[in-house]
Design a protein around this motif. Structure first.
Motif, PDB file in Angstrom:
ATOM      1  N   GLU A 122      -8.197   2.637   3.738  1.00  0.00           N
ATOM      2  CA  GLU A 122      -7.738   2.941   5.054  1.00  0.00           C
ATOM      3  C   GLU A 122      -6.202   2.960   5.020  1.00  0.00           C
ATOM      4  N   LEU A 123      -5.771   2.206   4.173  1.00  0.00           N
ATOM      5  CA  LEU A 123      -4.125   1.987   3.922  1.00  0.00           C
ATOM      6  C   LEU A 123      -3.357   2.860   2.776  1.00  0.00           C
ATOM      7  N   LEU A 124      -4.372   3.638   2.246  1.00  0.00           N
ATOM      8  CA  LEU A 124      -3.852   4.391   0.913  1.00  0.00           C
ATOM      9  C   LEU A 124      -3.911   5.897   1.191  1.00  0.00           C
ATOM     10  N   SER A 125      -2.881   6.689   0.585  1.00  0.00           N
ATOM     11  CA  SER A 125      -2.821   8.023   0.977  1.00  0.00           C
ATOM     12  C   SER A 125      -4.028   8.618   0.148  1.00  0.00           C
ATOM     13  N   LEU A 127       0.343   6.807  -6.772  1.00  0.00           N
ATOM     14  CA  LEU A 127      -0.806   7.736  -6.828  1.00  0.00           C
ATOM     15  C   LEU A 127      -0.564   9.106  -6.678  1.00  0.00           C
ATOM     16  N   GLU A 128       0.253   9.331  -5.805  1.00  0.00           N
ATOM     17  CA  GLU A 128       0.628  10.836  -5.416  1.00  0.00           C
ATOM     18  C   GLU A 128       1.565  11.377  -6.478  1.00  0.00           C
ATOM     19  N   GLU A 144       4.760  -7.883   4.712  1.00  0.00           N
ATOM     20  CA  GLU A 144       5.089  -7.798   3.215  1.00  0.00           C
ATOM     21  C   GLU A 144       4.288  -6.236   3.103  1.00  0.00           C
ATOM     22  N   ASP A 145       3.239  -5.895   3.707  1.00  0.00           N
ATOM     23  CA  ASP A 145       2.505  -4.656   3.608  1.00  0.00           C
ATOM     24  C   ASP A 145       2.604  -4.005   4.855  1.00  0.00           C
ATOM     25  N   ARG A 146       3.601  -2.984   5.099  1.00  0.00           N
ATOM     26  CA  ARG A 146       3.777  -2.302   6.140  1.00  0.00           C
ATOM     27  C   ARG A 146       2.497  -1.629   6.928  1.00  0.00           C
ATOM     28  N   ARG A 147       1.844  -0.983   5.792  1.00  0.00           N
ATOM     29  CA  ARG A 147       0.650  -0.183   6.522  1.00  0.00           C
ATOM     30  C   ARG A 147      -0.463  -1.099   6.846  1.00  0.00           C
ATOM     31  N   HIS A 190       0.806  -1.358  -0.082  1.00  0.00           N
ATOM     32  CA  HIS A 190      -0.063  -0.088  -0.048  1.00  0.00           C
ATOM     33  C   HIS A 190       0.934   1.194  -0.062  1.00  0.00           C
ATOM     34  N   SER A 191       2.075   1.154   0.699  1.00  0.00           N
ATOM     35  CA  SER A 191       3.060   2.523   0.540  1.00  0.00           C
ATOM     36  C   SER A 191       3.350   2.827  -0.775  1.00  0.00           C
TER      37      SER A 191
END
Length: 301
Positions: A150-153, A137-138, A199-202, A130-131
């Protein structure tokens, strides 16, 4: 007038069958169409290609002279056409960036369904944390992404479409002490050792925040392992974990495991993000399919 490939096909058919009617039938055209194309070809070349007799036709000397060149032209043309499907618009590709291990969340099955419903369409998929998805995306580098809200900016310039609500669940074995409780909650789990895939820190950080909300920091192993390894630890009642219901159904579906939902508000929202300026109908069709797919899944589920 520019000579057309259909004229050349008529020339070859008439040279083979020596009869306008039979040659026309072999190409699924009318006899008059066959005759007009041969005449047009003769006018274009300014020569007579066939000698017409009462019931048959045969090549003139010039017709015989150019026969093999025309045969090669038609052969090369048909061979070229055989290569086209690999690159044609009918075999178009599009790219979907998704969270890690997407097959465990039902995303792969949805994408396969779209490909099967649209022969010739190929989805190129990229699994990212997700990071990394948020970073793409940014920077406006991603056209289409699937992940948990909830895990995406928050990203500007994207339309966000909710696909499903995915409850968070507690996983433990039938032989674990938690199995002796009638309705264990997250607070009851604070006495036991957890293990999470990282594997997915967020996602991992989100779980830590949930535990903190009910007043404890989970006892964690130092392991950095995959979900398949965690599964074995849980099966032996050595660990417990928290994941989404979608993933739990795929990994912990056997009767040896117990899947207990957390509080009603402890959910993640799976969503599809599509760049707003995207006009490619393929992406638009895919987003519509994804929404319908999960709507039907939710109804049936």
């Amino acid at each position: 007038m520019i000579m057309q490939i259909d004229m050349l096909r008529c020339f070859l058919a008439l040279a083979q069958y020596h009869n306008f009617s039979i040659a026309a039938e072999s190409l699924y055209i009318s006899q008059s169409t066959m005759s007009k194309r041969i005449q047009a070809m003769e006018r274009e070349l300014n020569v007579t290609l066939f000698e017409r007799e009462a019931r048959t036709v045969k090549l003139t000397s010039v017709g015989e002279r150019i026969y093999y060149q025309i045969e090669k032209i038609v052969y090369d043309y048909d061979e070229m056409l055989s290569y086209i499907p690999e690159f044609s618009e009918k075999n178009r590709t599009f790219t979907v960036t998704s969270m890690c291990d997407m097959s465990q969340y039902g995303i792969t099955k949805m994408i396969i369904g779209f490909e099967q419903a649209n022969p010739g369409i190929i989805a190129e998929t990229w699994e990212q944390s997700h990071s990394h998805i948020s970073e793409g995306l940014e920077q406006n580098r991603i056209t289409c992404a699937i992940g948990y809200r909830e895990l995406l900016s928050d990203a500007q310039g994207y339309e966000r479409m909710e696909l499903k609500v995915d409850p968070l669940v507690l996983i433990y074995s039938q032989n674990h002490p938690l199995a002796r409780r009638s309705s264990p909650n997250l607070g009851d789990a604070k006495y036991y050792r957890f293990c999470f895939p990282k594997e997915d820190r967020r996602f991992f950080e989100h779980i830590l925040r949930l535990c903190a909300k009910v007043g404890f920091a989970p006892e964690l192993t130092r392991s950095d392992v995959r979900i398949s390894t965690i599964r074995e630890y849980i099966l032996e009642s050595m660990r417990i974990t928290i994941t989404t219901l979608s993933r739990a159904s795929q990994i912990f579906g056997e009767s040896s495991f117990i899947i207990t939902p957390l509080e009603k508000e402890d959910v993640l929202h799976l969503e599809l993000l599509l760049k707003k300026q995207t006009k490619d109908p393929l992406y638009l069709d895919f987003s519509t399919y994804a929404k319908d797919y999960y709507r039907n899944e939710n109804c049936c589920g």
